[in-house]
Write a protein that holds these residues in place. Structure first.
Motif, PDB file in Angstrom:
ATOM      1  N   ARG A  35      -4.927   3.992  -8.299  1.00  0.00           N
ATOM      2  CA  ARG A  35      -4.340   2.702  -7.925  1.00  0.00           C
ATOM      3  C   ARG A  35      -2.828   2.839  -7.982  1.00  0.00           C
ATOM      4  O   ARG A  35      -2.278   3.334  -8.970  1.00  0.00           O
ATOM      5  CB  ARG A  35      -4.802   1.587  -8.874  1.00  0.00           C
ATOM      6  N   VAL A  36      -2.170   2.389  -6.923  1.00  0.00           N
ATOM      7  CA  VAL A  36      -0.733   2.617  -6.798  1.00  0.00           C
ATOM      8  C   VAL A  36      -0.063   1.342  -6.297  1.00  0.00           C
ATOM      9  O   VAL A  36      -0.684   0.531  -5.596  1.00  0.00           O
ATOM     10  CB  VAL A  36      -0.477   3.803  -5.826  1.00  0.00           C
ATOM     11  N   ASP A  37       1.204   1.145  -6.675  1.00  0.00           N
ATOM     12  CA  ASP A  37       1.945   0.000  -6.162  1.00  0.00           C
ATOM     13  C   ASP A  37       2.869   0.439  -5.031  1.00  0.00           C
ATOM     14  O   ASP A  37       2.875   1.606  -4.625  1.00  0.00           O
ATOM     15  CB  ASP A  37       2.715  -0.712  -7.279  1.00  0.00           C
ATOM     16  N   ARG A  38       3.661  -0.486  -4.519  1.00  0.00           N
ATOM     17  CA  ARG A  38       4.530  -0.188  -3.380  1.00  0.00           C
ATOM     18  C   ARG A  38       5.529   0.921  -3.685  1.00  0.00           C
ATOM     19  O   ARG A  38       5.960   1.654  -2.795  1.00  0.00           O
ATOM     20  CB  ARG A  38       5.307  -1.446  -2.975  1.00  0.00           C
ATOM     21  N   GLU A  76       0.193  13.964 -13.311  1.00  0.00           N
ATOM     22  CA  GLU A  76       0.949  13.826 -14.545  1.00  0.00           C
ATOM     23  C   GLU A  76       2.253  13.061 -14.353  1.00  0.00           C
ATOM     24  O   GLU A  76       2.751  12.425 -15.269  1.00  0.00           O
ATOM     25  CB  GLU A  76       1.268  15.219 -15.121  1.00  0.00           C
ATOM     26  N   SER A  77       2.834  13.139 -13.172  1.00  0.00           N
ATOM     27  CA  SER A  77       4.156  12.549 -12.978  1.00  0.00           C
ATOM     28  C   SER A  77       4.123  11.032 -12.954  1.00  0.00           C
ATOM     29  O   SER A  77       5.156  10.389 -13.123  1.00  0.00           O
ATOM     30  CB  SER A  77       4.766  13.051 -11.667  1.00  0.00           C
ATOM     31  N   GLY A  78       2.940  10.445 -12.742  1.00  0.00           N
ATOM     32  CA  GLY A  78       2.858   8.995 -12.650  1.00  0.00           C
ATOM     33  C   GLY A  78       3.324   8.449 -11.319  1.00  0.00           C
ATOM     34  O   GLY A  78       3.366   7.234 -11.122  1.00  0.00           O
ATOM     35  N   GLN A  79       3.683   9.335 -10.393  1.00  0.00           N
ATOM     36  CA  GLN A  79       4.146   8.935  -9.065  1.00  0.00           C
ATOM     37  C   GLN A  79       3.270   9.595  -8.009  1.00  0.00           C
ATOM     38  O   GLN A  79       2.864  10.741  -8.167  1.00  0.00           O
ATOM     39  CB  GLN A  79       5.594   9.362  -8.840  1.00  0.00           C
ATOM     40  N   LEU A  80       3.008   8.874  -6.947  1.00  0.00           N
ATOM     41  CA  LEU A  80       2.213   9.421  -5.859  1.00  0.00           C
ATOM     42  C   LEU A  80       3.136   9.907  -4.750  1.00  0.00           C
ATOM     43  O   LEU A  80       4.167   9.294  -4.472  1.00  0.00           O
ATOM     44  CB  LEU A  80       1.264   8.349  -5.314  1.00  0.00           C
ATOM     45  N   VAL A 109      -1.813   6.277   1.919  1.00  0.00           N
ATOM     46  CA  VAL A 109      -2.161   5.094   1.137  1.00  0.00           C
ATOM     47  C   VAL A 109      -1.086   4.028   1.289  1.00  0.00           C
ATOM     48  O   VAL A 109      -1.363   2.825   1.228  1.00  0.00           O
ATOM     49  CB  VAL A 109      -2.352   5.477  -0.356  1.00  0.00           C
ATOM     50  N   PHE A 110       0.151   4.448   1.545  1.00  0.00           N
ATOM     51  CA  PHE A 110       1.247   3.486   1.650  1.00  0.00           C
ATOM     52  C   PHE A 110       1.189   2.680   2.946  1.00  0.00           C
ATOM     53  O   PHE A 110       1.860   1.654   3.067  1.00  0.00           O
ATOM     54  CB  PHE A 110       2.590   4.205   1.506  1.00  0.00           C
ATOM     55  N   ASP A 111       0.378   3.122   3.902  1.00  0.00           N
ATOM     56  CA  ASP A 111       0.162   2.306   5.096  1.00  0.00           C
ATOM     57  C   ASP A 111      -0.511   0.989   4.730  1.00  0.00           C
ATOM     58  O   ASP A 111      -0.424   0.011   5.485  1.00  0.00           O
ATOM     59  CB  ASP A 111      -0.706   3.058   6.108  1.00  0.00           C
ATOM     60  N   SER A 112      -1.183   0.967   3.582  1.00  0.00           N
ATOM     61  CA  SER A 112      -1.873  -0.247   3.149  1.00  0.00           C
ATOM     62  C   SER A 112      -0.900  -1.385   2.878  1.00  0.00           C
ATOM     63  O   SER A 112      -1.283  -2.558   2.903  1.00  0.00           O
ATOM     64  CB  SER A 112      -2.687   0.035   1.878  1.00  0.00           C
ATOM     65  N   PHE A 113       0.360  -1.047   2.593  1.00  0.00           N
ATOM     66  CA  PHE A 113       1.362  -2.073   2.315  1.00  0.00           C
ATOM     67  C   PHE A 113       2.130  -2.487   3.569  1.00  0.00           C
ATOM     68  O   PHE A 113       3.023  -3.325   3.503  1.00  0.00           O
ATOM     69  CB  PHE A 113       2.367  -1.562   1.274  1.00  0.00           C
ATOM     70  N   GLN A 169       0.201  -6.888  -5.914  1.00  0.00           N
ATOM     71  CA  GLN A 169      -0.288  -6.169  -4.744  1.00  0.00           C
ATOM     72  C   GLN A 169      -0.334  -4.672  -5.040  1.00  0.00           C
ATOM     73  O   GLN A 169       0.658  -4.088  -5.481  1.00  0.00           O
ATOM     74  CB  GLN A 169       0.610  -6.433  -3.535  1.00  0.00           C
ATOM     75  N   PHE A 170      -1.481  -4.084  -4.799  1.00  0.00           N
ATOM     76  CA  PHE A 170      -1.697  -2.665  -5.052  1.00  0.00           C
ATOM     77  C   PHE A 170      -2.494  -2.073  -3.893  1.00  0.00           C
ATOM     78  O   PHE A 170      -2.957  -2.790  -3.004  1.00  0.00           O
ATOM     79  CB  PHE A 170      -2.466  -2.455  -6.362  1.00  0.00           C
TER      80      PHE A 170
END
Length: 451
Positions: A313-316, A334-338, A344-348, A386-387
């Motif tokens: 699950r990721v945010d903007r 591990e980095s906590g960043q995608l 997946v960012f097309d979802s936003f 929003q996620f």
């Protein structure tokens, strides 16, 4: 336009030794003086374009070899790492480090990469959320005793009434003398669920969707009727931090709630009948996309396993707030960043529907992965967050999925994805926001380079 000078002393010395040449012999082949070659090898002169062309034409030389020292940061970068107190007894000086870079630059790069990533993991292990995630992955996100007990409970509820939410409310009323009440958000003070034993009520926020309301009721029922099993599972987590243990306990309640709403045998049978159709299954079990995706990562019952999915699950901003790897074999992010290259960012972007993508993790040999992403909303506090949910699986299994129909699954069509800029050592990425851990950014006119 000025350009950044290239110092390639270690690479030249390594190349000369590999060719078993003296400085004089190599200088002759490069059509330069031996004294000039000596200056080049000692990094007292930059490499000229003419000498570079001579190296490419007359030796087995790839200019990309010059990047090896950059990933380390040269003598200064390696010296900084070796200044760690764990290495002080080795009494390494700059000459030792210079020789290591000259003789074994790839080993130096490997050491630097291992040191940098290990340092990040050492600091993150104290984070309660990371500790909780690691405990979940230790179990491959399958808790058999809880799952089986939840399935038995779900079977009883199914006999009571077809509407799961109403059946749970009836169970709470008859077995526990608790009624269900929906209250305004300002009365709930931002909480989504509250057990008021004085009023004998399970109180839910009006911010809940119907799906979230059912999930909260299932969670409340699990806390009441599966209490001992939940406590036993929690006690098996030897956490250094009580916050991590509390997070794990909360997760187990959510796990049990999902197992009640989507009982293992019936759910897995429906998955197989529909080819894991992500459009049909939520409607059949009255759950939302996130709840469904969560459950798909848990299907690891011995003798009756489902497909091995992972969930993110990721945010903007690309921040990962949930990752469940199950038995997928995917490495933890591990980095906590995608990586921003993931679709997946097309979802936003206001593009409705599910977003499919075939990717390969650029810095591993895990093969290609098929992913499906969709935007979701969550009631967080007094607002709506929003996620996007990304559900992934190895491409070897993708042809069993309804959502892969008509999608190109050839390995050569997979897009390379990094583990987040801090952990990604792939060079020349147009989306890079930060240098790899332990590196810096060197600026020259018109370009930037991670070193």
């Amino acid at each position: 336009m000025s350009t950044q000078p290239i110092y390639a002393g270690h690479a030249l010395r390594r190349l000369r030794r590999k060719a078993n040449l003296t400085q004089a012999a190599m200088a002759s082949r490069l059509d330069i003086s031996a004294s000039y070659l000596n200056l080049l090898e000692r990094n007292q002169r930059p490499l000229s374009a003419r000498v570079m062309m001579q190296l490419v034409g007359g030796f087995d030389f790839d200019p990309k070899q010059l990047s090896a020292d950059e990933t380390v940061g040269g003598i200064d970068g390696l010296s900084r790492r070796l200044a760690d107190e764990r290495f002080t007894d080795l009494s390494l000086d700059r000459e030792d480090i210079d020789e290591l870079l000259a003789v074994a630059p790839q080993f130096a790069s490997a050491f630097a990469r291992l040191y940098d990533t290990a340092s990040m993991r050492d600091t993150s292990i104290t984070d309660p959320l990371t500790a909780c995630r690691k405990e979940i992955e230790r179990w491959q996100n399958y808790f058999g005793n809880i799952d089986e007990a939840a399935e038995r409970l779900a079977d009883e509820l199914r006999l009571s009434r077809a509407d799961v939410g109403a059946a749970i409310a009836e169970r709470l009323r008859e077995r526990h003398q608790l009624s269900v009440r929906i209250l305004p958000d300002e009365v709930m003070l931002g909480k989504r669920r509250r057990l008021d034993l004085h009023a004998r009520q399970v109180q839910l926020s009006e911010m809940h969707s119907v799906y979230s309301r059912n999930f909260s009721l299932a969670a409340q029922l699990a806390e009441l009727e599966l209490r001992q099993l939940l406590a036993e599972a929690r006690s098996g987590f030897d956490a250094d931090d009580t916050s991590a243990a509390d997070l794990f306990a909360r997760y187990l309640v959510s796990y049990a709630a999902a197992a009640i709403l989507m009982p293992y045998s019936r759910f897995l049978r429906a998955c197989r009948q529909t080819n894991y159709d992500l459009a049909i299954l939520p409607r059949r079990f009255s759950v939302n996309f996130e709840q469904l995706s969560h459950r798909l990562t848990t299907l690891q019952r011995v003798g009756d396993r489902g497909l091995p999915f992972f969930l993110i699950r990721v945010d903007r901003a690309g921040q990962i707030s949930k990752q469940l790897l199950g038995a997928s074999g995917a490495a933890m992010f591990e980095s906590g960043q995608l990586c921003p290259l993931w679709r997946v960012f097309d979802s936003f972007a206001g593009i409705a529907g599910m977003h499919r993508h075939l990717v390969t993790f650029a810095d591993t040999k895990q093969g290609s992965w098929f992913s499906v992403a969709q935007s979701v909303e969550r009631a967080e506090g007094s607002g709506i967050g929003q996620f996007a949910i990304l559900l992934g699986i190895k491409s070897d299994y993708a042809d069993e999925l309804a959502q892969s129909r008509g999608f190109m699954l050839a390995p050569e069509s997979a897009e390379p994805i990094g583990p987040g800029c801090r952990y990604c050592f792939r060079r020349n990425c147009a989306q890079r926001a930060f240098p790899p851990q332990g590196s810096t950014i060197e600026w020259s006119e018109g370009r930037r380079t991670s070193i």
